[in-house]
Scaffold this active site. Structure first.
Site, PDB file in Angstrom:
ATOM      1  N   LEU A 182       0.833  -1.194   0.000  1.00 14.18           N
ATOM      2  CA  LEU A 182       0.000   0.000   0.000  1.00 14.18           C
ATOM      3  C   LEU A 182       0.871   1.248   0.000  1.00 14.18           C
ATOM      4  O   LEU A 182       1.795   1.364   0.814  1.00 14.18           O
ATOM      5  CB  LEU A 182      -0.915  -0.004   1.227  1.00 14.18           C
ATOM      6  CG  LEU A 182      -1.780   1.236   1.441  1.00 14.18           C
ATOM      7  CD1 LEU A 182      -2.795   1.378   0.317  1.00 14.18           C
ATOM      8  CD2 LEU A 182      -2.473   1.156   2.784  1.00 14.18           C
ATOM      9  N   HIS A 183       0.603   2.158  -0.919  1.00 16.83           N
ATOM     10  CA  HIS A 183       1.331   3.429  -0.945  1.00 16.83           C
ATOM     11  C   HIS A 183       0.477   4.499  -1.594  1.00 16.83           C
ATOM     12  O   HIS A 183      -0.354   4.227  -2.446  1.00 16.83           O
ATOM     13  CB  HIS A 183       2.690   3.310  -1.641  1.00 16.83           C
ATOM     14  CG  HIS A 183       2.642   2.811  -3.048  1.00 16.83           C
ATOM     15  ND1 HIS A 183       2.441   1.482  -3.376  1.00 16.83           N
ATOM     16  CD2 HIS A 183       2.794   3.459  -4.227  1.00 16.83           C
ATOM     17  CE1 HIS A 183       2.478   1.335  -4.683  1.00 16.83           C
ATOM     18  NE2 HIS A 183       2.667   2.527  -5.240  1.00 16.83           N
ATOM     19  N   THR A 184       0.678   5.718  -1.123  1.00 16.65           N
ATOM     20  CA  THR A 184      -0.061   6.868  -1.621  1.00 16.65           C
ATOM     21  C   THR A 184       0.937   7.850  -2.212  1.00 16.65           C
ATOM     22  O   THR A 184       1.960   8.147  -1.596  1.00 16.65           O
ATOM     23  CB  THR A 184      -0.852   7.538  -0.483  1.00 16.65           C
ATOM     24  OG1 THR A 184      -1.667   6.545   0.159  1.00 16.65           O
ATOM     25  CG2 THR A 184      -1.739   8.650  -1.005  1.00 16.65           C
TER      26      THR A 184
END
Length: 137
Positions: free
Chosen positions: A96-98
């Protein structure tokens, strides 16, 4: 998780240009930025998609994402930011990464969401809205 480059960055085993390392996550420069100053924010634990993020971690993680987006804008003097997340499709690292990407008027970015389309009519749009709404239950 073994082999995950983002887990390696979080653990300090993989070099990165770290912007901040906090209990709610780690933020670092993307090695292949859309524009210079493009930052990735990741949770400390290995999670693949947004749906994997525990409810109790949501406020802290998104507070960090918001702080990074503001810092990118103010620290780089950009006109704004583009904040985005992929889940599985187009997720080059399965962690998960933004993304917090600095934007300026006329920077040439045409958007990540192409090709654009239209609904045939209001009935079709209402059908899509109803299907998504039903999945919330």
């Amino acid at each position: 998780m073994g082999g995950c480059v983002f887990c390696g960055i979080v653990a300090g085993e993989v070099p990165a240009f770290v912007v901040t390392d906090e209990p709610d996550g780690v933020a670092f420069l993307d090695t292949r930025p859309v524009f210079k100053g493009h930052v990735l924010v990741v949770p400390r634990t290995h999670l693949v998609t947004l749906s994997d993020l525990p409810d109790d971690a949501l406020p802290g993680y998104f507070r960090l994402v918001r702080r990074i987006a503001v810092a990118v804008e103010t620290g780089l003097g950009s006109g704004g930011t583009f904040v985005a997340m992929n889940n599985r499709v187009s997720q080059s690292v399965p962690h998960l990464h933004t993304h917090a990407v600095p934007r300026t008027k006329g920077d040439g970015l045409r958007g990540f969401f192409w090709p654009r389309t239209r609904y045939a009519d209001d009935a079709e749009a209402a059908d899509f809205a109803a299907r998504v709404s039903a999945a919330l239950a």
